[in-house]
Design an enzyme around this catalytic site. Structure first.
Site: not given
Ligand code: BDR
Ligand code: CA
Length: 309
Positions: A238
């Site tokens: 992400h």
């Molecule tokens: C987001 O949630 C966190 O677990 C990850 O780092 C990312 O920022 C994805 O949903």
């Protein structure tokens, strides 16, 4: 090219770690401050991880602790993705101590000393620290060049059926940021699903030679479990998407859109309602990243992080 002065607010976090290394390896960004929220694994872990990540890159950027919990709810640990330590069990050498102070104060201080529309503000976690900074000195929004977020989804969520983790963790803070009068961009789950790390991607990435940061990146990628939501084909990377947007916008297809976040108490809490087709006829409040050239993205990631110590 003048590097963009940048603040990164994060909650490392396996993918936050890789995003930080991508930013720190990139001459387009002048990262001046890293602020940290509790996020998935709590402030003790996320601050220790942020200190270690910045130090491993050989940089002496201030890392400042912020909010452990969201504006309206107590802290809730979510260790399923990042592991108890937040880095999937990958050990990094301890970094130097935190810089003194509190994240929102440090963000405001940096913005106060900056020219108009000059600072890029990156949000890679729940945006509590950023909301606190702007809520307490809203005039500072004129110093912001862009707020670039990883948050939300236009389809389904990853922490509830409706909501993405960062938006769900602090929807009131996200609503506040969406209302600020500045340029904004957002990588949602629908975008980051295109940065899918499969076993083949890891094998290809591992052909690149690099230093300790690159070795740690590969170790983190190898440690992460495939996602059920992705049919166990791999997992989405992400947060580095948000940094890649700032470095190489040509890798993305994007459009202006209006987004709101559900701050109600029901099952839709944290859901981002994103009007991609302008059905509501509201003024756009962000640049929505929709498509990603994933080959270009992973090449950028490897070429940049492999340059670090
Ligand atoms: C987001 O949630 C966190 O677990 C990850 O780092 C990312 O920022 C994805 O949903
Ligand atoms: Ca994150």
């Amino acid at each position: 090219m003048t590097p963009r002065p940048t603040i990164i607010d994060c909650d490392p976090g396996t993918d936050d770690a890789i995003a930080l290394w991508l930013a720190l390896a990139s001459p387009e960004l002048d990262v001046r401050l890293v602020t940290v929220a509790g996020g998935n694994v709590g402030l003790d872990r996320t601050t220790a991880n942020a200190r270690a990540i910045v130090a491993l890159a050989g940089r002496a950027i201030p890392v400042v602790a912020g909010a452990e919990r969201s504006l309206m709810a107590p802290f809730r640990a979510e260790t399923a993705v990042h592991g108890d330590d937040g880095l999937g069990g990958v050990r990094l050498p301890e970094g130097p101590p935190l810089a003194p102070g509190i994240a929102a104060d440090a963000i405001r201080a940096l913005l106060r000393s900056a020219p108009a529309r000059s600072v890029t503000v990156v949000g890679l976690g729940p945006v509590t620290n950023l909301a606190l900074a702007f809520a307490t000195e809203p005039a500072l929004v004129d110093r912001v060049a862009e707020i670039a977020l990883m948050s939300g989804a236009w389809s389904e969520g990853n922490i509830t059926p409706a909501a993405e983790f960062n938006a769900w963790n602090d929807p009131e803070a996200l609503a506040m940021l969406l209302g600020l009068g500045c340029r904004r961009s957002m990588a949602t789950l629908d975008l980051t699903a295109q940065a899918l790390v499969t076993p083949q991607v890891i094998e290809d990435l591992a052909r690149h030679q690099g230093g300790a940061c690159w070795q740690a990146t590969l170790a983190i990628l190898r440690a992460l479990p495939p996602s059920r939501r992705m049919g166990h084909r791999g997992f989405p990377l992400h947060d580095p998407c948000t940094i890649a947007w700032l470095l190489a916008p040509k890798l993305f297809g994007a459009r202006d859109a209006h987004a709101e976040v559900d701050c109600g108490p029901g099952p839709g809490r944290g859901r981002t309602v994103i009007d991609r087709w302008d059905r509501l006829r509201r003024p756009p409040n962000l640049m929505l990243q929709e498509t990603l050239d994933s080959t270009g993205f992973f090449t950028l990631l490897a070429e940049r992080i492999a340059r670090l110590p």
